[in-house]
Motif scaffolding. Structure first.
Motif, PDB file in Angstrom:
ATOM      1  N   LEU A   1      -7.150  -3.963  -4.747  1.00 29.24           N
ATOM      2  CA  LEU A   1      -7.521  -4.525  -3.459  1.00 29.24           C
ATOM      3  C   LEU A   1      -7.549  -3.396  -2.450  1.00 29.24           C
ATOM      4  O   LEU A   1      -6.602  -2.621  -2.349  1.00 29.24           O
ATOM      5  CB  LEU A   1      -6.491  -5.582  -3.031  1.00 29.24           C
ATOM      6  N   THR A   2      -8.638  -3.267  -1.723  1.00 24.72           N
ATOM      7  CA  THR A   2      -8.774  -2.242  -0.692  1.00 24.72           C
ATOM      8  C   THR A   2      -8.797  -2.916   0.670  1.00 24.72           C
ATOM      9  O   THR A   2      -9.527  -3.885   0.870  1.00 24.72           O
ATOM     10  CB  THR A   2     -10.068  -1.434  -0.887  1.00 24.72           C
ATOM     11  N   ILE A   3      -7.995  -2.411   1.579  1.00 23.48           N
ATOM     12  CA  ILE A   3      -7.969  -2.905   2.949  1.00 23.48           C
ATOM     13  C   ILE A   3      -8.473  -1.789   3.857  1.00 23.48           C
ATOM     14  O   ILE A   3      -8.020  -0.649   3.760  1.00 23.48           O
ATOM     15  CB  ILE A   3      -6.550  -3.326   3.366  1.00 23.48           C
ATOM     16  N   VAL A   4      -9.424  -2.120   4.723  1.00 17.82           N
ATOM     17  CA  VAL A   4      -9.936  -1.158   5.698  1.00 17.82           C
ATOM     18  C   VAL A   4      -9.105  -1.305   6.968  1.00 17.82           C
ATOM     19  O   VAL A   4      -8.957  -2.404   7.503  1.00 17.82           O
ATOM     20  CB  VAL A   4     -11.424  -1.399   5.998  1.00 17.82           C
TER      21      VAL A   4
ATOM     22  N   SER B   1       0.850  -1.202   0.000  1.00 17.04           N
ATOM     23  CA  SER B   1       0.000   0.000   0.000  1.00 17.04           C
ATOM     24  C   SER B   1       0.878   1.241   0.000  1.00 17.04           C
ATOM     25  O   SER B   1       2.077   1.184   0.276  1.00 17.04           O
ATOM     26  CB  SER B   1      -0.887   0.020   1.248  1.00 17.04           C
ATOM     27  N   GLN B   2       0.230   2.356  -0.255  1.00 13.55           N
ATOM     28  CA  GLN B   2       0.869   3.639  -0.029  1.00 13.55           C
ATOM     29  C   GLN B   2       0.973   3.833   1.483  1.00 13.55           C
ATOM     30  O   GLN B   2       0.168   3.289   2.242  1.00 13.55           O
ATOM     31  CB  GLN B   2       0.028   4.768  -0.645  1.00 13.55           C
TER      32      GLN B   2
ATOM     33  N   LEU C   1      -4.395  -1.047  -2.675  1.00 12.52           N
ATOM     34  CA  LEU C   1      -3.215  -1.727  -3.211  1.00 12.52           C
ATOM     35  C   LEU C   1      -3.554  -2.164  -4.628  1.00 12.52           C
ATOM     36  O   LEU C   1      -4.482  -2.948  -4.813  1.00 12.52           O
ATOM     37  CB  LEU C   1      -2.874  -2.977  -2.387  1.00 12.52           C
ATOM     38  N   ALA C   2      -2.842  -1.670  -5.614  1.00  8.21           N
ATOM     39  CA  ALA C   2      -3.096  -2.082  -6.998  1.00  8.21           C
ATOM     40  C   ALA C   2      -2.232  -3.287  -7.310  1.00  8.21           C
ATOM     41  O   ALA C   2      -1.109  -3.398  -6.852  1.00  8.21           O
ATOM     42  CB  ALA C   2      -2.772  -0.946  -7.953  1.00  8.21           C
ATOM     43  N   ASP C   3      -2.774  -4.225  -8.077  1.00  3.80           N
ATOM     44  CA  ASP C   3      -1.944  -5.343  -8.515  1.00  3.80           C
ATOM     45  C   ASP C   3      -1.945  -5.413 -10.029  1.00  3.80           C
ATOM     46  O   ASP C   3      -2.664  -4.682 -10.697  1.00  3.80           O
ATOM     47  CB  ASP C   3      -2.359  -6.663  -7.855  1.00  3.80           C
TER      48      ASP C   3
END
Length: 109
Positions: free
Chosen positions: A80-83, A57-58, A72-74
């Protein structure tokens, strides 16, 4: 401050202090007592997820309580997004918990 990093997901994640080579593997449903690796680097975290290779992630701040979305780009044309949920446990201790992931298809027109 001290931090309790929690992974409340069914998958393992990596995390570490941004702008350093820190890389800590944390398994599904595990916690880690954490303090900053370096006071000279930015006091921000990053999260990594394995999608063939590890995707990071950034950097994001954990100073403020509340929910944050970490994207997070793949290479598979999806994001993909993480909370991440940050909660103060006391004046000197915070809990940082990854609580949800979701995939979004990236459309190319």
């Amino acid at each position: 401050s001290r931090y309790v990093i929690c992974i409340d997901l069914s998958r393992s994640l990596r995390f570490g202090q941004a702008s350093t080579d820190e890389d800590i593997l944390l398994g599904s449903r595990q916690c880690h007592l954490y303090s900053w690796r370096s006071q000279k680097a930015k006091l921000m975290l990053r999260i990594g997820v394995e999608e063939g290779a590890w995707v990071w992630s950034q950097p994001f701040s954990i100073d403020t309580d509340g929910l944050q979305l970490c994207g997070l780009a793949d290479c598979g044309m999806k994001v993909l997004t993480i909370v991440v949920k940050v909660t103060s446990l006391s004046v000197t201790q915070k809990q940082v918990c990854s609580i949800l992931t979701s995939y979004h298809q990236v459309c190319m027109w």
